[in-house]
Design a protein around this motif. Sequence first.
Motif, mmCIF file in Angstrom:
data_model
loop_
_atom_site.group_PDB
_atom_site.id
_atom_site.type_symbol
_atom_site.label_atom_id
_atom_site.label_comp_id
_atom_site.label_asym_id
_atom_site.label_seq_id
_atom_site.Cartn_x
_atom_site.Cartn_y
_atom_site.Cartn_z
ATOM 1 N N ILE A 104 -13.393 -0.569 5.468
ATOM 2 C CA ILE A 104 -14.647 -0.257 6.143
ATOM 3 C C ILE A 104 -14.989 1.212 5.932
ATOM 4 O O ILE A 104 -15.559 1.558 4.920
ATOM 5 N N ASP A 105 -14.650 2.104 6.848
ATOM 6 C CA ASP A 105 -15.004 3.514 6.645
ATOM 7 C C ASP A 105 -13.769 4.420 6.553
ATOM 8 O O ASP A 105 -13.872 5.618 6.591
ATOM 9 N N ASN A 106 -12.579 3.826 6.422
ATOM 10 C CA ASN A 106 -11.349 4.585 6.221
ATOM 11 C C ASN A 106 -10.979 4.539 4.741
ATOM 12 O O ASN A 106 -10.894 3.450 4.167
ATOM 13 N N VAL A 107 -10.755 5.689 4.141
ATOM 14 C CA VAL A 107 -10.468 5.774 2.717
ATOM 15 C C VAL A 107 -9.187 6.561 2.516
ATOM 16 O O VAL A 107 -9.036 7.650 3.056
ATOM 17 N N ARG A 108 -8.243 6.009 1.739
ATOM 18 C CA ARG A 108 -7.016 6.714 1.374
ATOM 19 C C ARG A 108 -6.984 6.798 -0.156
ATOM 20 O O ARG A 108 -7.046 5.793 -0.834
ATOM 21 N N ILE A 109 -6.848 8.032 -0.676
ATOM 22 C CA ILE A 109 -6.844 8.265 -2.104
ATOM 23 C C ILE A 109 -5.547 8.986 -2.457
ATOM 24 O O ILE A 109 -5.194 9.979 -1.826
ATOM 25 N N THR A 110 -4.855 8.477 -3.457
ATOM 26 C CA THR A 110 -3.680 9.184 -3.988
ATOM 27 C C THR A 110 -3.924 9.481 -5.449
ATOM 28 O O THR A 110 -4.534 8.688 -6.158
ATOM 29 N N ALA A 111 -3.475 10.623 -5.901
ATOM 30 C CA ALA A 111 -3.690 11.043 -7.286
ATOM 31 C C ALA A 111 -2.484 11.851 -7.756
ATOM 32 O O ALA A 111 -1.680 12.300 -6.963
ATOM 33 N N GLY A 112 -2.439 12.047 -9.051
ATOM 34 C CA GLY A 112 -1.410 12.896 -9.621
ATOM 35 C C GLY A 112 -0.238 12.151 -10.177
ATOM 36 O O GLY A 112 0.002 11.015 -10.041
ATOM 37 N N ARG A 117 0.834 -1.210 0.000
ATOM 38 C CA ARG A 117 0.000 0.000 0.000
ATOM 39 C C ARG A 117 0.865 1.255 0.000
ATOM 40 O O ARG A 117 0.595 2.209 -0.713
ATOM 41 N N ARG A 118 1.927 1.255 0.798
ATOM 42 C CA ARG A 118 2.818 2.408 0.866
ATOM 43 C C ARG A 118 3.547 2.613 -0.469
ATOM 44 O O ARG A 118 3.683 3.727 -0.955
ATOM 45 N N ALA A 119 4.007 1.525 -1.083
ATOM 46 C CA ALA A 119 4.730 1.614 -2.349
ATOM 47 C C ALA A 119 3.830 2.134 -3.474
ATOM 48 O O ALA A 119 4.302 2.812 -4.387
ATOM 49 N N SER A 120 2.546 1.850 -3.398
ATOM 50 C CA SER A 120 1.637 2.298 -4.458
ATOM 51 C C SER A 120 1.417 3.807 -4.430
ATOM 52 O O SER A 120 0.945 4.375 -5.409
ATOM 53 N N THR A 121 1.769 4.459 -3.357
ATOM 54 C CA THR A 121 1.575 5.908 -3.259
ATOM 55 C C THR A 121 2.814 6.701 -3.672
ATOM 56 O O THR A 121 2.756 7.924 -3.749
ATOM 57 N N ILE A 122 3.918 6.021 -3.968
ATOM 58 C CA ILE A 122 5.145 6.710 -4.362
ATOM 59 C C ILE A 122 4.922 7.449 -5.677
ATOM 60 O O ILE A 122 4.384 6.906 -6.629
ATOM 61 N N GLY A 123 5.339 8.694 -5.713
ATOM 62 C CA GLY A 123 5.215 9.494 -6.922
ATOM 63 C C GLY A 123 3.893 10.233 -7.061
ATOM 64 O O GLY A 123 3.714 10.991 -7.996
ATOM 65 N N ALA A 124 2.987 10.027 -6.157
ATOM 66 C CA ALA A 124 1.702 10.734 -6.229
ATOM 67 C C ALA A 124 1.880 12.163 -5.740
ATOM 68 O O ALA A 124 2.612 12.426 -4.797
ATOM 69 N N GLN A 125 1.200 13.093 -6.410
ATOM 70 C CA GLN A 125 1.292 14.494 -6.008
ATOM 71 C C GLN A 125 0.342 14.823 -4.867
ATOM 72 O O GLN A 125 0.612 15.706 -4.063
#
Length: 108
Positions: free
Chosen positions: A100-108, A19-27
């Motif tokens: 469940i009700d926690n959402v983390r979104i990365t974009a860019g 999960r952490r690696a998938s967010t690398i490079g996101a703005q």
Amino acid sequence: MTMSLEKMVKLNMPSRLERRASTIGAQFQAEFDFSAFYDQVGLHPSLLSCFVIRTKSEDGRDQLWQLTRLPMGVRFAVAVAQYITWTVTEPIAKYCSTCIDNVRITAG
């Protein structure tokens, strides 16, 4: 009734490192904790007849009430909320993680 371990459905969730690696490079990154997100999902008018409760009035007559929101505690409410989140974030998200009700979104 017992079930063998081999017949149980296996759930493959990404590890914390994945999960952490998938967010690398996101703005951009946003994290939300909706305290009751999946309890606030409105029902389509065609589904209202499927969610009915029966009560007794003071004079003993039966009363039927149609729910307009998913009832609290219904098992599939979490899956519905996750599907809505994924659908809404699909055009912009590089990665969307829901639990469940926690959402983390990365974009860019």
